[in-house]
Design an enzyme around this catalytic site. Structure first.
Site, mmCIF file in Angstrom:
data_model
loop_
_atom_site.group_PDB
_atom_site.id
_atom_site.type_symbol
_atom_site.label_atom_id
_atom_site.label_comp_id
_atom_site.label_asym_id
_atom_site.label_seq_id
_atom_site.Cartn_x
_atom_site.Cartn_y
_atom_site.Cartn_z
ATOM 1 C CB CYS A 290 1.484 5.543 13.212
ATOM 2 S SG CYS A 290 1.701 4.084 12.493
ATOM 3 C CG HIS B 75 2.748 9.108 11.150
ATOM 4 N ND1 HIS B 75 3.475 8.449 11.404
ATOM 5 C CD2 HIS B 75 1.860 8.370 10.458
ATOM 6 C CE1 HIS B 75 3.576 7.096 11.097
ATOM 7 N NE2 HIS B 75 2.554 7.054 10.591
ATOM 8 C CG ASN C 160 4.321 4.289 8.566
ATOM 9 O OD1 ASN C 160 4.706 4.643 9.944
ATOM 10 N ND2 ASN C 160 2.956 4.282 8.338
HETATM 11 O O1 UT7 Z 1 0.740 5.189 9.599
HETATM 12 C C1 UT7 Z 1 -0.682 4.805 9.106
HETATM 13 C C2 UT7 Z 1 -0.275 3.819 8.295
HETATM 14 N N1 UT7 Z 1 -0.712 3.752 6.898
HETATM 15 C C3 UT7 Z 1 -0.929 4.600 6.155
HETATM 16 O O2 UT7 Z 1 -0.569 5.909 6.217
HETATM 17 C C4 UT7 Z 1 -1.492 4.326 4.839
HETATM 18 C C5 UT7 Z 1 -2.266 5.081 3.934
HETATM 19 N N2 UT7 Z 1 -2.460 4.810 2.603
HETATM 20 C C6 UT7 Z 1 -1.661 4.876 1.604
HETATM 21 O O3 UT7 Z 1 -0.531 5.361 1.768
HETATM 22 C C7 UT7 Z 1 -2.117 4.470 0.351
HETATM 23 O O4 UT7 Z 1 -3.268 4.248 0.201
HETATM 24 C C8 UT7 Z 1 -1.209 3.362 -0.215
HETATM 25 C C9 UT7 Z 1 0.263 3.668 -0.553
HETATM 26 C C10 UT7 Z 1 -1.217 2.172 0.940
HETATM 27 C C11 UT7 Z 1 -1.703 2.929 -1.557
HETATM 28 O O5 UT7 Z 1 -1.747 3.875 -2.472
HETATM 29 P P1 UT7 Z 1 -3.196 4.014 -3.299
HETATM 30 O O6 UT7 Z 1 -2.861 5.352 -4.122
HETATM 31 O O7 UT7 Z 1 -4.188 4.321 -2.255
HETATM 32 O O8 UT7 Z 1 -3.251 2.786 -4.276
HETATM 33 P P2 UT7 Z 1 -4.389 1.714 -4.162
HETATM 34 O O9 UT7 Z 1 -4.505 1.029 -3.009
HETATM 35 O O10 UT7 Z 1 -5.780 2.550 -4.611
HETATM 36 O O11 UT7 Z 1 -3.960 0.792 -5.346
HETATM 37 C C12 UT7 Z 1 -3.823 1.114 -6.471
HETATM 38 C C13 UT7 Z 1 -3.086 0.237 -7.690
HETATM 39 C C14 UT7 Z 1 -3.856 -1.261 -7.243
HETATM 40 O O12 UT7 Z 1 -3.943 -2.012 -8.579
HETATM 41 P P3 UT7 Z 1 -5.266 -1.924 -9.232
HETATM 42 O O13 UT7 Z 1 -6.227 -2.447 -8.328
HETATM 43 O O14 UT7 Z 1 -5.677 -0.509 -9.753
HETATM 44 O O15 UT7 Z 1 -5.041 -2.665 -10.574
HETATM 45 C C15 UT7 Z 1 -2.916 -2.001 -6.494
HETATM 46 O O16 UT7 Z 1 -2.970 -3.228 -6.475
HETATM 47 O O17 UT7 Z 1 -1.762 0.007 -7.002
HETATM 48 C C16 UT7 Z 1 -1.684 -1.489 -6.919
HETATM 49 N N3 UT7 Z 1 -0.424 -1.632 -6.046
HETATM 50 C C17 UT7 Z 1 0.919 -1.804 -6.317
HETATM 51 N N4 UT7 Z 1 1.292 -1.693 -7.178
HETATM 52 C C18 UT7 Z 1 2.915 -1.743 -7.478
HETATM 53 C C19 UT7 Z 1 -0.693 -1.651 -4.334
HETATM 54 N N5 UT7 Z 1 0.683 -1.778 -3.864
HETATM 55 C C20 UT7 Z 1 1.350 -1.825 -4.783
HETATM 56 C C21 UT7 Z 1 2.899 -1.848 -5.211
HETATM 57 N N6 UT7 Z 1 3.560 -1.875 -6.316
HETATM 58 N N7 UT7 Z 1 3.627 -1.903 -3.947
#
Ligand code: UT7
Length: 341
Positions: free
Chosen positions: A115, A255, A285
């Site tokens: 990115c 970004h 993104n």
């Molecule tokens: O350009 C660079 C590329 N990447 C990034 O910049 C990504 C950086 N990271 C992020 O933006 C965030 O970490 C995410 C948006 C990917 C995830 O958000 P988070 O607040 O860190 O969530 P998490 O990974 O801690 O997941 C929390 C919960 C999980 O469930 P449990 O284990 O707590 O029961 C996930 O399974 O949310 C669940 N989950 C979802 N639920 C509904 C993950 N994706 C989804 C979804 N819909 N799409």
């Protein structure tokens, strides 16, 4: 930083027509509009048509940037395309773009920095002008991430979108254009964001396809932590290198990965949100297209005035990061601005 100052003489973008909303995604994976909006700030993203490739978007964005700069394809000396979704592994997407734009037989190459690619391309392209080697460099960030997304993986498929943004770099009067830049990478974080298969380490096979190893794999939480830290650190570094103070920054273009990342970094930088460009809600993104998409939007909506100090910062796979500080000048005054304090 440069012997010859380097300015952004034109900007252009292209996004696919098809809009994929959070509601649409609800019928594809176990997710909700509310979760996506609250955790990422994304409402919708653009998705390329099945027959639309990265070069298709890149060519349109480039034509618009050239028109904005008042430059003909024949005047372009070098083309850099930053992308993680090239049309093919080779030839380079940049060579395909060069032919379709009708440029001369000029240099053209792809650049891979996740990115962060567009800002790497901006800094790389600027060196050729600063050194006096070339006069006109086209830098494009273009992606069709929808083609490398596992549409069954809710932790990644809700995040990304397709698009392209391009800028035309040209010499600028001293004191205008690119003021400072910094690039960085930390390969120790390479496993946090990658496409495992399809390269020389794990060549494509029926097994890698079956295991869906040709799609984006990401440790979201770790990338999030890294992103908040590096956005603010890289921005501070480039602001210092440009000899500026935080309160002199008129526009901050980070970004566009996640509104929570942007807000956390902006808080650390003690910048007011009204100086921050945000369009992650409409595009998600778009990787290397993200910064030029936001830059174009800021320019078109009148948020950029002559003399404005703009800081652009990106992070991504590598892990990699980059920041650039630019003193903006508008189309009307391009080429003839009076340097002021
Ligand atoms: O350009 C660079 C590329 N990447 C990034 O910049 C990504 C950086 N990271 C992020 O933006 C965030 O970490 C995410 C948006 C990917 C995830 O958000 P988070 O607040 O860190 O969530 P998490 O990974 O801690 O997941 C929390 C919960 C999980 O469930 P449990 O284990 O707590 O029961 C996930 O399974 O949310 C669940 N989950 C979802 N639920 C509904 C993950 N994706 C989804 C979804 N819909 N799409």
């Amino acid at each position: 930083m440069a012997e010859v100052s380097v300015g952004i003489a034109g900007v252009g973008i292209c996004v696919p027509d098809r809009v994929l909303t959070n509601r649409d995604l609800e019928s594809m994976v176990d997710t909700s509009d509310e979760w996506i909006r609250e955790r990422t700030g994304i409402r919708e993203r653009r998705i390329a048509a099945p027959d639309q490739s990265t070069s298709d978007l890149a060519v349109v964005a480039a034509r618009r940037a050239l028109a904005d700069a008042g430059v003909t394809p024949g005047e372009v000396d070098l083309i850099i395309v930053a992308t993680v979704t090239p049309d093919m592994v080779f030839p380079s997407t940049a060579s395909l773009v060069q032919e379709r734009l009708g440029c001369g037989p000029v240099g053209a190459f792809d650049l891979s920095a996740g990115c962060t690619g567009f800002l790497y391309g901006l800094v790389a392209g600027a060196q050729f002008i600063a050194a006096g080697t070339y006069r006109t460099v086209l830098v494009i960030g273009a992606e069709t991430l929808s083609k490398i997304i596992n549409w069954e993986d809710r932790s990644t498929c809700v995040l990304f979108g397709d698009g392209a943004g391009a800028v035309v770099l040209r010499p600028a009067p001293a004191g205008w254009g690119l003021l400072a830049a910094c690039l960085g990478s930390d390969g120790a974080g390479g496993d946090l964001l990658k496409i495992p298969a399809g390269g020389s380490r794990l060549p494509a096979s029926a097994l890698t396809v079956e295991k869906k190893l040709h799609y984006i794999h990401m440790n979201g939480r770790e990338v999030f932590r890294f992103a908040v830290r590096i956005l603010s650190e890289a921005a501070s570094e480039v602001i210092r290198a440009a000899g500026l103070k935080q309160d002199q920054i008129d526009l901050f273009i980070p970004h566009q990965a996640n509104i929570r990342i942007i807000k956390a970094a902006v808080k650390r930088l003690e910048l007011p949100m009204d100086r921050v460009v945000v369009n992650v809600d409409r595009y998600g993104n778009t990787s290397s297209a993200s910064v030029p998409l936001a830059l174009d939007e800021a320019a078109r909506s009148g948020r950029l005035a002559d003399g404005d100090r703009v800081v652009m910062v990106a992070f991504g796979a590598g892990l990699s990061w980059a920041a650039a500080a630019v003193r903006w000048y508008s189309t009307a005054s391009r080429g003839t601005p009076e340097p002021t304090g």
